[in-house]
Design a protein around this motif. Structure first.
Motif, PDB file in Angstrom:
ATOM      1  N   THR A   1       1.092   9.192   5.184  1.00 60.85           N
ATOM      2  CA  THR A   1       1.215  10.501   4.555  1.00 60.85           C
ATOM      3  C   THR A   1       0.805  11.561   5.565  1.00 60.85           C
ATOM      4  O   THR A   1      -0.187  11.409   6.283  1.00 60.85           O
ATOM      5  CB  THR A   1       0.365  10.583   3.266  1.00 60.85           C
ATOM      6  N   GLN A   2       1.590  12.631   5.633  1.00 57.18           N
ATOM      7  CA  GLN A   2       1.375  13.673   6.652  1.00 57.18           C
ATOM      8  C   GLN A   2       0.278  14.639   6.230  1.00 57.18           C
ATOM      9  O   GLN A   2       0.286  15.149   5.105  1.00 57.18           O
ATOM     10  CB  GLN A   2       2.674  14.436   6.890  1.00 57.18           C
ATOM     11  N   VAL A   3      -0.623  14.891   7.147  1.00 56.77           N
ATOM     12  CA  VAL A   3      -1.644  15.925   6.970  1.00 56.77           C
ATOM     13  C   VAL A   3      -1.475  16.927   8.106  1.00 56.77           C
ATOM     14  O   VAL A   3      -1.507  16.551   9.284  1.00 56.77           O
ATOM     15  CB  VAL A   3      -3.061  15.339   6.991  1.00 56.77           C
ATOM     16  N   THR A   4      -1.280  18.175   7.754  1.00 57.92           N
ATOM     17  CA  THR A   4      -1.126  19.228   8.748  1.00 57.92           C
ATOM     18  C   THR A   4      -2.171  20.300   8.483  1.00 57.92           C
ATOM     19  O   THR A   4      -2.259  20.816   7.367  1.00 57.92           O
ATOM     20  CB  THR A   4       0.274  19.839   8.699  1.00 57.92           C
ATOM     21  N   VAL A   5      -2.957  20.618   9.498  1.00 59.81           N
ATOM     22  CA  VAL A   5      -4.016  21.608   9.371  1.00 59.81           C
ATOM     23  C   VAL A   5      -3.690  22.772  10.290  1.00 59.81           C
ATOM     24  O   VAL A   5      -3.590  22.614  11.504  1.00 59.81           O
ATOM     25  CB  VAL A   5      -5.392  21.019   9.720  1.00 59.81           C
TER      26      VAL A   5
ATOM     27  N   MET B   1     -11.514  14.319   2.770  1.00 56.07           N
ATOM     28  CA  MET B   1     -11.576  14.978   4.063  1.00 56.07           C
ATOM     29  C   MET B   1     -12.005  16.425   3.871  1.00 56.07           C
ATOM     30  O   MET B   1     -11.310  17.196   3.214  1.00 56.07           O
ATOM     31  CB  MET B   1     -10.205  14.919   4.756  1.00 56.07           C
ATOM     32  N   ASN B   2     -13.149  16.772   4.425  1.00 55.37           N
ATOM     33  CA  ASN B   2     -13.683  18.123   4.332  1.00 55.37           C
ATOM     34  C   ASN B   2     -13.722  18.777   5.710  1.00 55.37           C
ATOM     35  O   ASN B   2     -13.653  18.102   6.737  1.00 55.37           O
ATOM     36  CB  ASN B   2     -15.090  18.089   3.742  1.00 55.37           C
ATOM     37  N   SER B   3     -13.837  20.081   5.708  1.00 56.75           N
ATOM     38  CA  SER B   3     -13.926  20.844   6.955  1.00 56.75           C
ATOM     39  C   SER B   3     -12.838  20.447   7.937  1.00 56.75           C
ATOM     40  O   SER B   3     -13.089  20.179   9.125  1.00 56.75           O
ATOM     41  CB  SER B   3     -15.311  20.643   7.595  1.00 56.75           C
ATOM     42  N   LEU B   4     -11.623  20.414   7.443  1.00 56.66           N
ATOM     43  CA  LEU B   4     -10.504  19.996   8.287  1.00 56.66           C
ATOM     44  C   LEU B   4     -10.261  20.995   9.407  1.00 56.66           C
ATOM     45  O   LEU B   4     -10.474  22.211   9.250  1.00 56.66           O
ATOM     46  CB  LEU B   4      -9.249  19.844   7.443  1.00 56.66           C
ATOM     47  N   ASN B   5      -9.833  20.474  10.536  1.00 57.12           N
ATOM     48  CA  ASN B   5      -9.483  21.329  11.670  1.00 57.12           C
ATOM     49  C   ASN B   5      -8.136  20.879  12.231  1.00 57.12           C
ATOM     50  O   ASN B   5      -7.648  19.795  11.893  1.00 57.12           O
ATOM     51  CB  ASN B   5     -10.590  21.305  12.725  1.00 57.12           C
ATOM     52  N   PRO B   6      -7.505  21.690  13.057  1.00 60.01           N
ATOM     53  CA  PRO B   6      -6.157  21.346  13.549  1.00 60.01           C
ATOM     54  C   PRO B   6      -6.090  19.996  14.260  1.00 60.01           C
ATOM     55  O   PRO B   6      -5.025  19.360  14.258  1.00 60.01           O
ATOM     56  CB  PRO B   6      -5.836  22.504  14.500  1.00 60.01           C
TER      57      PRO B   6
ATOM     58  N   LEU C   1       0.834  -1.192   0.000  1.00 62.53           N
ATOM     59  CA  LEU C   1       0.000   0.000   0.000  1.00 62.53           C
ATOM     60  C   LEU C   1       0.873   1.248   0.000  1.00 62.53           C
ATOM     61  O   LEU C   1       1.839   1.331   0.761  1.00 62.53           O
ATOM     62  CB  LEU C   1      -0.899   0.002   1.238  1.00 62.53           C
ATOM     63  N   VAL C   2       0.498   2.216  -0.834  1.00 59.61           N
ATOM     64  CA  VAL C   2       1.249   3.468  -0.919  1.00 59.61           C
ATOM     65  C   VAL C   2       0.264   4.630  -0.876  1.00 59.61           C
ATOM     66  O   VAL C   2      -0.559   4.800  -1.786  1.00 59.61           O
ATOM     67  CB  VAL C   2       2.089   3.543  -2.203  1.00 59.61           C
ATOM     68  N   GLU C   3       0.367   5.448   0.178  1.00 56.53           N
ATOM     69  CA  GLU C   3      -0.512   6.601   0.332  1.00 56.53           C
ATOM     70  C   GLU C   3       0.066   7.819  -0.376  1.00 56.53           C
ATOM     71  O   GLU C   3       1.275   7.958  -0.532  1.00 56.53           O
ATOM     72  CB  GLU C   3      -0.704   6.955   1.806  1.00 56.53           C
ATOM     73  N   SER C   4      -0.839   8.725  -0.740  1.00 56.92           N
ATOM     74  CA  SER C   4      -0.446  10.010  -1.297  1.00 56.92           C
ATOM     75  C   SER C   4      -1.567  11.011  -1.034  1.00 56.92           C
ATOM     76  O   SER C   4      -2.673  10.632  -0.650  1.00 56.92           O
ATOM     77  CB  SER C   4      -0.169   9.900  -2.798  1.00 56.92           C
ATOM     78  N   GLY C   5      -1.243  12.294  -1.246  1.00 52.52           N
ATOM     79  CA  GLY C   5      -2.263  13.321  -1.143  1.00 52.52           C
ATOM     80  C   GLY C   5      -2.219  14.171   0.108  1.00 52.52           C
ATOM     81  O   GLY C   5      -3.000  15.119   0.244  1.00 52.52           O
ATOM     82  N   GLY C   6      -1.327  13.835   1.031  1.00 51.13           N
ATOM     83  CA  GLY C   6      -1.221  14.644   2.235  1.00 51.13           C
ATOM     84  C   GLY C   6      -0.652  16.021   1.925  1.00 51.13           C
ATOM     85  O   GLY C   6      -0.200  16.300   0.810  1.00 51.13           O
ATOM     86  N   GLY C   7      -0.701  16.896   2.928  1.00 51.53           N
ATOM     87  CA  GLY C   7      -0.155  18.228   2.728  1.00 51.53           C
ATOM     88  C   GLY C   7      -0.474  19.141   3.881  1.00 51.53           C
ATOM     89  O   GLY C   7      -0.952  18.716   4.942  1.00 51.53           O
ATOM     90  N   PHE C   8      -0.199  20.410   3.636  1.00 52.30           N
ATOM     91  CA  PHE C   8      -0.418  21.463   4.631  1.00 52.30           C
ATOM     92  C   PHE C   8      -1.589  22.311   4.158  1.00 52.30           C
ATOM     93  O   PHE C   8      -1.543  22.868   3.052  1.00 52.30           O
ATOM     94  CB  PHE C   8       0.858  22.303   4.763  1.00 52.30           C
ATOM     95  N   VAL C   9      -2.629  22.396   4.987  1.00 46.78           N
ATOM     96  CA  VAL C   9      -3.817  23.155   4.610  1.00 46.78           C
ATOM     97  C   VAL C   9      -4.276  24.028   5.773  1.00 46.78           C
ATOM     98  O   VAL C   9      -3.811  23.873   6.911  1.00 46.78           O
ATOM     99  CB  VAL C   9      -4.971  22.233   4.171  1.00 46.78           C
ATOM    100  N   GLN C  10      -5.196  24.930   5.474  1.00 46.81           N
ATOM    101  CA  GLN C  10      -5.793  25.787   6.487  1.00 46.81           C
ATOM    102  C   GLN C  10      -7.072  25.135   7.036  1.00 46.81           C
ATOM    103  O   GLN C  10      -7.703  24.317   6.359  1.00 46.81           O
ATOM    104  CB  GLN C  10      -6.134  27.142   5.890  1.00 46.81           C
TER     105      GLN C  10
END
Length: 124
Positions: A118-122, A83-88, A4-13
């Protein structure tokens, strides 16, 4: 065996959306229940969402219900997490995983195969 290989993470508001993808190798992809888990720094890995082999049945953690959607495309050997309405509080490393069980299990120990995450930072 499944890789398995994840992708799509990132830094968002806060309030933004992201879609994670998890591509799988192996000809038996459709035989596996697929799940998403996440792990924040200093915390245990926790269940986020899971979907059965057909994709008809899904299961969500209460903390993401109504905001996140798991789906799978067996023809593409891929599972997604919208993932919608992301929060910290959603900040974490997100992992996809595969299990040979008969339901959309939230139990970490049921999942035999894992991606690298994959890292997700909000940001607030």
């Amino acid at each position: 065996q499944v890789q398995l290989v994840e992708s799509g993470g990132g830094f968002v508001q806060a309030g933004d959306s992201l879609r994670l993808s998890c591509a799988a190798s192996g000809r038996t992809f459709s035989s596996y229940v697929l799940g998403w888990f996440r792990q924040a720094p200093g915390k245990e890995r926790q269940f986020v969402a899971a979907t059965t082999m057909s994709g008809v049945y899904t299961n969500y953690a209460d903390s993401v219900k109504g905001r996140f959607t798991i789906s799978r495309d067996n023809a593409k050997n891929t599972v997604y997490l919208q993932m919608n309405s992301l929060n910290p509080e959603d900040t974490a490393v997100y992992y996809c995983a595969a299990a040979l069980v008969s339901y959309a299990s939230p139990v970490l120990g049921h999942y035999r195969y894992w991606g690298q995450g994959t890292q997700v930072t909000v940001s607030s």
